[in-house]
Design a protein around this motif. Structure first.
Motif, PDB file in Angstrom:
ATOM      1  N   GLU A 161       2.054  13.958  10.637  1.00 57.15           N
ATOM      2  CA  GLU A 161       0.775  13.011  10.761  1.00 57.15           C
ATOM      3  C   GLU A 161       0.734  12.053  10.154  1.00 57.15           C
ATOM      4  O   GLU A 161      -0.467  11.113   9.922  1.00 57.15           O
ATOM      5  CB  GLU A 161       0.154  14.172   8.997  1.00 57.15           C
ATOM      6  N   ALA A 162       2.083  11.524   9.192  1.00 57.63           N
ATOM      7  CA  ALA A 162       1.756  10.357   8.723  1.00 57.63           C
ATOM      8  C   ALA A 162       2.289   9.065   9.598  1.00 57.63           C
ATOM      9  O   ALA A 162       1.424   7.843  10.079  1.00 57.63           O
ATOM     10  CB  ALA A 162       3.178  10.342   7.416  1.00 57.63           C
ATOM     11  N   LEU A 163       2.517   9.261  10.858  1.00 52.18           N
ATOM     12  CA  LEU A 163       3.477   7.983  11.663  1.00 52.18           C
ATOM     13  C   LEU A 163       4.278   9.558  13.170  1.00 52.18           C
ATOM     14  O   LEU A 163       4.555  10.238  12.935  1.00 52.18           O
ATOM     15  CB  LEU A 163       4.820   8.211  10.854  1.00 52.18           C
ATOM     16  N   PRO A 167       0.546  -1.022   0.250  1.00 49.58           N
ATOM     17  CA  PRO A 167       0.220  -0.059   0.418  1.00 49.58           C
ATOM     18  C   PRO A 167       1.379   1.317   0.196  1.00 49.58           C
ATOM     19  O   PRO A 167       1.963   1.162   0.801  1.00 49.58           O
ATOM     20  CB  PRO A 167      -0.903  -0.120   1.171  1.00 49.58           C
ATOM     21  N   MET A 168       0.604   2.126  -1.435  1.00 53.35           N
ATOM     22  CA  MET A 168       1.853   3.385  -0.841  1.00 53.35           C
ATOM     23  C   MET A 168       0.277   4.415  -1.341  1.00 53.35           C
ATOM     24  O   MET A 168       0.135   4.524  -2.254  1.00 53.35           O
ATOM     25  CB  MET A 168       2.597   3.755  -1.596  1.00 53.35           C
ATOM     26  N   ASP A 169       1.287   5.263  -1.034  1.00 54.48           N
ATOM     27  CA  ASP A 169      -0.033   6.685  -2.268  1.00 54.48           C
ATOM     28  C   ASP A 169       0.964   7.802  -2.323  1.00 54.48           C
ATOM     29  O   ASP A 169       1.635   7.693  -3.255  1.00 54.48           O
ATOM     30  CB  ASP A 169      -1.144   7.692  -1.109  1.00 54.48           C
ATOM     31  N   CYS A 170       1.991   8.722  -1.628  1.00 48.57           N
ATOM     32  CA  CYS A 170       3.003   9.755  -1.805  1.00 48.57           C
ATOM     33  C   CYS A 170       4.456   9.040  -2.242  1.00 48.57           C
ATOM     34  O   CYS A 170       4.753   9.911  -2.443  1.00 48.57           O
ATOM     35  CB  CYS A 170       2.822  10.985  -0.775  1.00 48.57           C
ATOM     36  N   SER A 171       4.192   8.400  -1.102  1.00 45.27           N
ATOM     37  CA  SER A 171       5.823   7.563  -1.309  1.00 45.27           C
ATOM     38  C   SER A 171       6.389   8.837  -0.821  1.00 45.27           C
ATOM     39  O   SER A 171       8.210   8.614  -0.634  1.00 45.27           O
ATOM     40  CB  SER A 171       5.614   7.455  -2.542  1.00 45.27           C
ATOM     41  N   ASP A 172       6.340   9.762  -0.183  1.00 47.34           N
ATOM     42  CA  ASP A 172       6.704  11.075   0.878  1.00 47.34           C
ATOM     43  C   ASP A 172       7.065  10.890   1.828  1.00 47.34           C
ATOM     44  O   ASP A 172       7.559  12.024   2.348  1.00 47.34           O
ATOM     45  CB  ASP A 172       6.793  12.298  -0.027  1.00 47.34           C
ATOM     46  N   GLY A 173       6.605   9.862   3.059  1.00 40.57           N
ATOM     47  CA  GLY A 173       6.006   9.899   4.150  1.00 40.57           C
ATOM     48  C   GLY A 173       5.475  12.014   4.494  1.00 40.57           C
ATOM     49  O   GLY A 173       5.590  12.300   6.190  1.00 40.57           O
ATOM     50  N   VAL A 174       4.227  11.514   3.188  1.00 38.03           N
ATOM     51  CA  VAL A 174       2.813  12.304   3.995  1.00 38.03           C
ATOM     52  C   VAL A 174       2.077  11.868   4.718  1.00 38.03           C
ATOM     53  O   VAL A 174       1.412  12.549   5.464  1.00 38.03           O
ATOM     54  CB  VAL A 174       2.852  13.077   2.436  1.00 38.03           C
ATOM     55  N   CYS A 175       1.302  10.882   3.924  1.00 35.18           N
ATOM     56  CA  CYS A 175      -0.387  10.292   3.492  1.00 35.18           C
ATOM     57  C   CYS A 175      -0.048   9.690   5.125  1.00 35.18           C
ATOM     58  O   CYS A 175      -1.771   9.240   5.258  1.00 35.18           O
ATOM     59  CB  CYS A 175      -0.576  10.334   2.567  1.00 35.18           C
ATOM     60  N   GLY A 176       1.020   8.791   5.077  1.00 36.84           N
ATOM     61  CA  GLY A 176       0.738   7.378   6.147  1.00 36.84           C
ATOM     62  C   GLY A 176       0.249   6.080   4.950  1.00 36.84           C
ATOM     63  O   GLY A 176      -0.141   4.910   6.425  1.00 36.84           O
ATOM     64  N   THR A 177      -0.257   5.864   4.218  1.00 37.10           N
ATOM     65  CA  THR A 177      -0.948   5.157   3.754  1.00 37.10           C
ATOM     66  C   THR A 177       0.246   3.681   3.792  1.00 37.10           C
ATOM     67  O   THR A 177      -0.555   2.642   3.641  1.00 37.10           O
ATOM     68  CB  THR A 177      -1.005   5.190   2.150  1.00 37.10           C
ATOM     69  N   CYS A 178       1.035   3.972   4.333  1.00 36.76           N
ATOM     70  CA  CYS A 178       1.892   2.625   3.918  1.00 36.76           C
ATOM     71  C   CYS A 178       2.787   2.020   5.356  1.00 36.76           C
ATOM     72  O   CYS A 178       4.004   1.799   5.557  1.00 36.76           O
ATOM     73  CB  CYS A 178       3.560   3.283   2.926  1.00 36.76           C
ATOM     74  N   LYS A 179       1.814   2.512   5.914  1.00 36.47           N
ATOM     75  CA  LYS A 179       2.237   2.729   7.616  1.00 36.47           C
ATOM     76  C   LYS A 179       1.820   1.025   7.739  1.00 36.47           C
ATOM     77  O   LYS A 179       1.324   0.241   7.395  1.00 36.47           O
ATOM     78  CB  LYS A 179       1.348   3.146   8.423  1.00 36.47           C
ATOM     79  N   THR A 203       6.726   2.517   5.073  1.00 41.11           N
ATOM     80  CA  THR A 203       7.652   1.287   4.357  1.00 41.11           C
ATOM     81  C   THR A 203       8.599   2.962   3.405  1.00 41.11           C
ATOM     82  O   THR A 203       9.028   2.121   2.720  1.00 41.11           O
ATOM     83  CB  THR A 203       7.090   0.461   3.672  1.00 41.11           C
ATOM     84  N   CYS A 204       7.812   3.535   3.164  1.00 42.13           N
ATOM     85  CA  CYS A 204       8.435   4.212   2.660  1.00 42.13           C
ATOM     86  C   CYS A 204       9.789   5.415   2.343  1.00 42.13           C
ATOM     87  O   CYS A 204      10.417   5.777   1.420  1.00 42.13           O
ATOM     88  CB  CYS A 204       7.334   5.808   1.435  1.00 42.13           C
ATOM     89  N   GLN A 205       9.714   5.221   3.622  1.00 45.14           N
ATOM     90  CA  GLN A 205      11.070   6.177   4.388  1.00 45.14           C
ATOM     91  C   GLN A 205      11.573   4.707   5.344  1.00 45.14           C
ATOM     92  O   GLN A 205      12.593   5.078   5.255  1.00 45.14           O
ATOM     93  CB  GLN A 205      10.568   6.601   5.485  1.00 45.14           C
TER      94      GLN A 205
HETATM   95  S1  FES Z   1       3.968   6.380   1.133  1.00 41.48           S
HETATM   96 FE1  FES Z   1       2.832   7.682   2.280  1.00 41.48          FE
HETATM   97  S2  FES Z   1       4.094   8.375   3.758  1.00 41.48           S
HETATM   98 FE2  FES Z   1       4.638   6.081   3.075  1.00 41.48          FE
END
Ligand code: FES
Ligand SMILES: Cc1cc2nc3c(=O)[nH]c(=O)nc-3n(C[C@H](O)[C@H](O)[C@H](O)COP(=O)(O)OP(=O)(O)OC[C@H]3O[C@@H](n4cnc5c(N)ncnc54)[C@H](O)[C@@H]3O)c2cc1C
Length: 345
Positions: free
Chosen positions: A66-68, A37-49, A80-82
């Motif tokens: 806000e993401a973590l 799972p991912m969305d922003c891949s930039d540590g912003v959305c939290g989707t990849c938690k 996981t994106c970070q």
């Molecule tokens: S994909 Fe958005 S925080 Fe990792």
């Protein structure tokens, strides 16, 4: 330099990916066609938690609170994106493997040996196909299709991950489909199809004393765990109580003795239920839970065996108010496809 990352999905499926030095888990997963799972891949959305259960990694400081949150990070949650691993890791992914477009792998192998260790237990050795690299976490299982049928049965590995020959310790169930195949039909060289690895019953990082409770062939996953610990070394005490119904059901003691010789902190005790037995420890596993092996609750407990045994231990813990630091169990439940009436008749 690369690290092995075990991705454990919500549906029990595990996929191993390799992560290069400096690579994020998310990038490594996509490179190997696992769509985490991912969305922003930039540590912003939290989707990849996800949750990192084992291993060392760096998360940097370029993600948003806000993401973590700090509390989530302290609890072992990761983005996981970070996340850039600096050792092998185990990551729990809170979604089904099918949604990540990955599924359990089908693996080919052939029967290398079948040995009846007693009238109640069989050891099956399987040579994996040449091109197969099968990695699993110690304690996990795999489904094996019963030759000549479309049905599968689940078996915990008793061997170490990475060995070209996998082994299994299997109860000989009267009239059972797999049991009948193994005792009456199996021959060296028979083709087998396996799917997995699977399961959330696996050895976590050993941070405190460990108590292993095995019932019958529920010993199998512990043999895999002990082989792994013997290879890696272990600073903590590990004690096993291995309970069976009859004296003749006690198998693989030489392997337990070997584990004890390699692992100074490992000890084990056996017990037998049968009233007629001359065994020094009679009765159920729960009757031999010395307080010394419970470390006032500061212990990780692993429990595996047939459903009535697992339920009895869980009930005992509940009634005695025992709450271990962590508690993991696996029930060797019969397959739903098994012909229940046949045995009852
Ligand atoms: S994909 Fe958005 S925080 Fe990792
Ligand atoms: C996650 C998981 C891991 C497992 N790992 C192992 C393992 O490592 N070793 C192992 O021996 N088993 C293990 N099992 C159980 C195994 O998958 C089979 O159920 C078992 O081997 C019986 O298969 P069979 O084909 O011989 O009998 P089946 O054809 O499945 O069963 C024949 C009849 O016997 C009954 N029966 C089946 N098992 C039992 C039992 N234990 N007690 C009483 N009646 C029974 C069935 O209900 C049915 O009526 C595991 C099960 C699960 C879910």
């Amino acid at each position: 330099m690369s690290y092995n990352i075990a991705l454990n999905f919500e549906d029990g499926v595990t996929r191993f990916i390799s992560c290069k030095a400096g690579e994020t888990v998310l990038d490594a997963a996509y490179r190997q066609k696992v769509n985490l799972p991912m969305d922003c891949s930039d540590g912003v959305c939290g989707t990849c938690k996800c949750r990192c259960e084992q291993g060392a990694f760096d998360m940097g400081d370029e993600y948003l609170e806000e993401a973590l949150t700090e509390e989530e990070a302290a609890e072992g949650l990761v983005l996981t994106c970070q996340m850039v691993p600096s050792s092998d890791c185990v990551v729990r992914v809170p979604t089904a493997s099918t949604l990540c477009k990955t599924q359990v792998g089908e693996i080919g192998g052939c029967v290398a040996a079948v040995a009846e260790l007693s009238d109640s237990s069989i050891e099956l050795a399987v040579d994996l196909a040449e091109d197969v690299e099968l990695a699993f976490l110690p304690g996990q299982y795999i489904n094996i299709r019963v030759p000549g049928s479309e049905q599968t049965r689940s078996y915990s590995f008793s061997s170490r991950s990475g060995d070209k020959r996998a082994s299994f310790l299997i109860r000989n169930v009267p009239n059972g489909l797999m049991s009948r195949y193994l005792t009456q039909a199996a021959g060296v060289g028979d083709s087998l199809t396996l799917t997995g690895p699977l399961g959330s019953f696996y050895l976590r990082e050993v941070k405190r004393p460990v108590l292993m409770l095995a019932g019958g062939t529920g010993l199998a996953p512990f043999l895999a765990m002990l082989a792994t610990l013997a290879e890696r070394g272990c600073e903590q005490p590990v004690h096993m109580i291995y309970g069976v119904t009859r004296d003749s059901d006690l198998v693989k003691l030489e392997q337990l003795d070997e584990a004890a010789s390699k692992l100074p902190g490992f000890s084990y005790a056996t017990c037998v239920v049968d009233e007629e037995s001359r065994h020094p420890r009679k009765g159920y596993v729960t009757q031999h839970l010395d307080p010394a092996v419970m470390y006032d609750g500061d212990v990780d407990v692993y429990l595996c065996g047939p459903p009535p045994m697992v339920d009895a231990v869980r009930r005992h813990f509940r009634e005695q108010g025992i709450t271990p630091a962590s508690f993991h169990y696996e029930k060797f439940a019969p397959s739903l496809a098994a012909p229940a009436e046949e045995v009852a008749a």
